[in-house]
Design a protein around this motif. Sequence first.
Motif, PDB file in Angstrom:
ATOM      1  N   ARG A  30      23.517  24.728  28.819  1.00 32.88           N
ATOM      2  CA  ARG A  30      22.897  23.720  29.671  1.00 32.88           C
ATOM      3  C   ARG A  30      21.522  23.469  29.061  1.00 32.88           C
ATOM      4  NH1 ARG A  30      23.677  25.851  35.768  1.00 32.88           N
ATOM      5  NH2 ARG A  30      23.211  23.682  36.238  1.00 32.88           N
ATOM      6  N   LEU A  31      21.134  22.198  28.980  1.00 32.49           N
ATOM      7  CA  LEU A  31      19.916  21.845  28.236  1.00 32.49           C
ATOM      8  C   LEU A  31      18.788  21.309  29.108  1.00 32.49           C
ATOM      9  CD1 LEU A  31      21.623  19.965  25.250  1.00 32.49           C
ATOM     10  CD2 LEU A  31      20.934  22.368  25.362  1.00 32.49           C
ATOM     11  N   ALA A  32      19.133  20.853  30.327  1.00 29.19           N
ATOM     12  CA  ALA A  32      18.102  20.219  31.165  1.00 29.19           C
ATOM     13  C   ALA A  32      16.962  21.196  31.431  1.00 29.19           C
ATOM     14  CB  ALA A  32      18.725  19.780  32.490  1.00 29.19           C
ATOM     15  N   GLY A  33      15.721  20.740  31.217  1.00 27.02           N
ATOM     16  CA  GLY A  33      14.550  21.554  31.491  1.00 27.02           C
ATOM     17  C   GLY A  33      14.202  22.551  30.399  1.00 27.02           C
ATOM     18  N   GLN A  34      14.953  22.554  29.315  1.00 27.36           N
ATOM     19  CA  GLN A  34      14.688  23.508  28.241  1.00 27.36           C
ATOM     20  C   GLN A  34      13.355  23.176  27.571  1.00 27.36           C
ATOM     21  OE1 GLN A  34      14.407  26.415  26.990  1.00 27.36           O
ATOM     22  NE2 GLN A  34      16.642  26.635  26.996  1.00 27.36           N
ATOM     23  N   ASN A  35      12.658  24.184  27.037  1.00 30.10           N
ATOM     24  CA  ASN A  35      11.409  23.943  26.317  1.00 30.10           C
ATOM     25  C   ASN A  35      11.660  22.995  25.152  1.00 30.10           C
ATOM     26  OD1 ASN A  35       9.355  25.314  27.608  1.00 30.10           O
ATOM     27  ND2 ASN A  35       9.736  27.258  26.542  1.00 30.10           N
ATOM     28  N   ALA A  36      10.821  21.959  25.042  1.00 27.04           N
ATOM     29  CA  ALA A  36      11.018  20.945  23.983  1.00 27.04           C
ATOM     30  C   ALA A  36      10.946  21.574  22.586  1.00 27.04           C
ATOM     31  CB  ALA A  36       9.958  19.857  24.116  1.00 27.04           C
ATOM     32  N   ASP A  37       9.950  22.435  22.348  1.00 21.49           N
ATOM     33  CA  ASP A  37       9.814  23.037  21.012  1.00 21.49           C
ATOM     34  C   ASP A  37      11.056  23.856  20.657  1.00 21.49           C
ATOM     35  OD1 ASP A  37       7.333  21.944  21.080  1.00 21.49           O
ATOM     36  OD2 ASP A  37       6.204  23.832  20.976  1.00 21.49           O
ATOM     37  N   TYR A  38      11.558  24.600  21.672  1.00 26.55           N
ATOM     38  CA  TYR A  38      12.740  25.438  21.413  1.00 26.55           C
ATOM     39  C   TYR A  38      13.957  24.558  21.118  1.00 26.55           C
ATOM     40  CZ  TYR A  38      16.679  28.573  22.051  1.00 26.55           C
ATOM     41  OH  TYR A  38      17.847  29.275  21.856  1.00 26.55           O
ATOM     42  N   ALA A  39      14.159  23.560  21.964  1.00 28.65           N
ATOM     43  CA  ALA A  39      15.325  22.674  21.801  1.00 28.65           C
ATOM     44  C   ALA A  39      15.288  21.979  20.432  1.00 28.65           C
ATOM     45  CB  ALA A  39      15.340  21.637  22.923  1.00 28.65           C
ATOM     46  N   LEU A  40      14.116  21.480  20.061  1.00 24.69           N
ATOM     47  CA  LEU A  40      13.988  20.788  18.768  1.00 24.69           C
ATOM     48  C   LEU A  40      14.303  21.736  17.610  1.00 24.69           C
ATOM     49  CD1 LEU A  40      13.258  18.335  17.098  1.00 24.69           C
ATOM     50  CD2 LEU A  40      10.838  18.985  17.293  1.00 24.69           C
ATOM     51  N   ALA A  41      13.790  22.956  17.706  1.00 21.14           N
ATOM     52  CA  ALA A  41      14.029  23.927  16.632  1.00 21.14           C
ATOM     53  C   ALA A  41      15.526  24.225  16.496  1.00 21.14           C
ATOM     54  CB  ALA A  41      13.252  25.216  16.917  1.00 21.14           C
ATOM     55  N   GLN A  42      16.245  24.301  17.634  1.00 18.03           N
ATOM     56  CA  GLN A  42      17.688  24.594  17.558  1.00 18.03           C
ATOM     57  C   GLN A  42      18.441  23.419  16.934  1.00 18.03           C
ATOM     58  OE1 GLN A  42      18.187  27.772  18.091  1.00 18.03           O
ATOM     59  NE2 GLN A  42      16.031  27.608  18.647  1.00 18.03           N
ATOM     60  N   MET A  43      18.066  22.186  17.312  1.00 20.08           N
ATOM     61  CA  MET A  43      18.730  21.019  16.710  1.00 20.08           C
ATOM     62  C   MET A  43      18.526  21.023  15.203  1.00 20.08           C
ATOM     63  SD  MET A  43      18.198  17.765  19.253  1.00 20.08           S
ATOM     64  CE  MET A  43      16.825  18.173  20.318  1.00 20.08           C
ATOM     65  N   LYS A  44      17.281  21.268  14.780  1.00 18.45           N
ATOM     66  CA  LYS A  44      16.987  21.261  13.333  1.00 18.45           C
ATOM     67  C   LYS A  44      17.750  22.377  12.624  1.00 18.45           C
ATOM     68  CE  LYS A  44      12.478  18.979  13.298  1.00 18.45           C
ATOM     69  NZ  LYS A  44      11.037  19.108  13.014  1.00 18.45           N
ATOM     70  N   ASP A  45      17.767  23.578  13.226  1.00 26.45           N
ATOM     71  CA  ASP A  45      18.414  24.722  12.582  1.00 26.45           C
ATOM     72  C   ASP A  45      19.932  24.556  12.524  1.00 26.45           C
ATOM     73  OD1 ASP A  45      15.954  25.841  12.186  1.00 26.45           O
ATOM     74  OD2 ASP A  45      16.145  27.388  13.742  1.00 26.45           O
ATOM     75  N   ILE A  46      20.503  23.883  13.533  1.00 24.51           N
ATOM     76  CA  ILE A  46      21.955  23.640  13.521  1.00 24.51           C
ATOM     77  C   ILE A  46      22.274  22.562  12.493  1.00 24.51           C
ATOM     78  CG2 ILE A  46      23.872  22.708  14.882  1.00 24.51           C
ATOM     79  CD1 ILE A  46      22.635  24.239  17.325  1.00 24.51           C
ATOM     80  N   LYS A  47      21.404  21.547  12.419  1.00 32.12           N
ATOM     81  CA  LYS A  47      21.604  20.454  11.444  1.00 32.12           C
ATOM     82  C   LYS A  47      21.524  21.008  10.015  1.00 32.12           C
ATOM     83  CE  LYS A  47      20.039  15.819  10.155  1.00 32.12           C
ATOM     84  NZ  LYS A  47      19.252  14.627  10.549  1.00 32.12           N
ATOM     85  N   SER A  48      20.567  21.928   9.786  1.00 29.50           N
ATOM     86  CA  SER A  48      20.380  22.465   8.432  1.00 29.50           C
ATOM     87  C   SER A  48      21.367  23.597   8.127  1.00 29.50           C
ATOM     88  CB  SER A  48      18.956  23.014   8.301  1.00 29.50           C
ATOM     89  OG  SER A  48      18.845  24.203   9.090  1.00 29.50           O
ATOM     90  N   GLY A  49      21.941  24.175   9.164  1.00 29.19           N
ATOM     91  CA  GLY A  49      22.859  25.295   8.955  1.00 29.19           C
ATOM     92  C   GLY A  49      22.184  26.645   9.045  1.00 29.19           C
ATOM     93  N   VAL A  50      20.848  26.646   9.236  1.00 26.22           N
ATOM     94  CA  VAL A  50      20.130  27.922   9.384  1.00 26.22           C
ATOM     95  C   VAL A  50      20.644  28.660  10.600  1.00 26.22           C
ATOM     96  CG1 VAL A  50      17.859  28.852  10.090  1.00 26.22           C
ATOM     97  CG2 VAL A  50      18.036  27.244   8.179  1.00 26.22           C
ATOM     98  N   ARG A  51      21.058  27.893  11.612  1.00 24.64           N
ATOM     99  CA  ARG A  51      21.757  28.482  12.757  1.00 24.64           C
ATOM    100  C   ARG A  51      23.194  27.985  12.707  1.00 24.64           C
ATOM    101  NH1 ARG A  51      20.919  27.796  19.337  1.00 24.64           N
ATOM    102  NH2 ARG A  51      22.971  28.684  19.842  1.00 24.64           N
ATOM    103  N   ASN A  52      24.157  28.937  12.618  1.00 18.41           N
ATOM    104  CA  ASN A  52      25.560  28.496  12.540  1.00 18.41           C
ATOM    105  C   ASN A  52      26.470  29.407  13.342  1.00 18.41           C
ATOM    106  OD1 ASN A  52      25.457  30.799  11.081  1.00 18.41           O
ATOM    107  ND2 ASN A  52      25.882  29.863   9.095  1.00 18.41           N
ATOM    108  N   ASN A  53      25.962  29.951  14.455  1.00 24.94           N
ATOM    109  CA  ASN A  53      26.780  30.870  15.272  1.00 24.94           C
ATOM    110  C   ASN A  53      27.543  30.105  16.349  1.00 24.94           C
ATOM    111  OD1 ASN A  53      24.330  30.314  16.749  1.00 24.94           O
ATOM    112  ND2 ASN A  53      25.057  31.846  18.231  1.00 24.94           N
ATOM    113  N   GLY A  54      28.430  30.839  17.002  1.00 25.38           N
ATOM    114  CA  GLY A  54      29.157  30.305  18.155  1.00 25.38           C
ATOM    115  C   GLY A  54      29.802  28.956  17.899  1.00 25.38           C
ATOM    116  N   GLN A  55      29.504  28.010  18.770  1.00 25.86           N
ATOM    117  CA  GLN A  55      30.166  26.699  18.720  1.00 25.86           C
ATOM    118  C   GLN A  55      29.373  25.671  17.922  1.00 25.86           C
ATOM    119  OE1 GLN A  55      33.151  26.822  20.215  1.00 25.86           O
ATOM    120  NE2 GLN A  55      32.552  28.954  20.520  1.00 25.86           N
ATOM    121  N   THR A  56      28.389  26.118  17.102  1.00 20.50           N
ATOM    122  CA  THR A  56      27.493  25.140  16.465  1.00 20.50           C
ATOM    123  C   THR A  56      28.192  24.276  15.420  1.00 20.50           C
ATOM    124  OG1 THR A  56      26.833  26.846  14.881  1.00 20.50           O
ATOM    125  CG2 THR A  56      25.426  26.572  16.816  1.00 20.50           C
ATOM    126  N   ALA A  57      29.322  24.718  14.896  1.00 17.82           N
ATOM    127  CA  ALA A  57      29.986  23.943  13.831  1.00 17.82           C
ATOM    128  C   ALA A  57      30.304  22.534  14.325  1.00 17.82           C
ATOM    129  CB  ALA A  57      31.260  24.647  13.399  1.00 17.82           C
TER     130      ALA A  57
END
Lengths: 82, 82
Positions: A30-57
């Motif tokens: 669930r994303l509503a109300g999430q910290n903007a800096d945290y959310a942005l970092a996850q989007m960038k890390d998933i886009k770059s592949g630095v984060r690739n766990n769980g359902q990120t594929a």
Amino acid sequence: EDGATLFKKKTCFSCHGKDANTPLLPNYPRLAGQNADYALAQMKDIKSGVRNNGQTAGMKGVMHLVNDEEMKAIADWLSGLK
Amino acid sequence: EDGATLFKKKTCFSCHGKDANTPLLPNYPRLAGQNADYALAQMKDIKSGVRNNGQTAGMKGVMHLVNDEEMKAIADWLSGLK
């Protein structure tokens, strides 16, 4: 464009829910109300592949649809939601 | 032990806030109301190192304090918060 518009146009709502708070599956966040800096970092890390766990594929597969500026607009919009 | 007690005893509150909604830093996630399955998967992936992006290194350092059952209790407690 503003975050709300982008959240629809770039297919985010289809997995995270129109209100960003009713994800399609219980192992999606669930994303509503999430910290903007945290959310942005996850989007960038998933886009770059630095984060690739769980359902990120699946998410990585649509991240080409958004650039840094658009990801920031989406993250800022999410942080303002209840 | 229940999730609320564990969230204190195992130091989670020190980074994520007593209410799990006022993290110490803006690039830490707010956890209150998060999907239990998603939250549990992230704890397990950070503990195992499958997820190691952003600020997870600090969290990985304390994950030895919790076992699978305790992580489940914490995740379930988080999902019930507003």
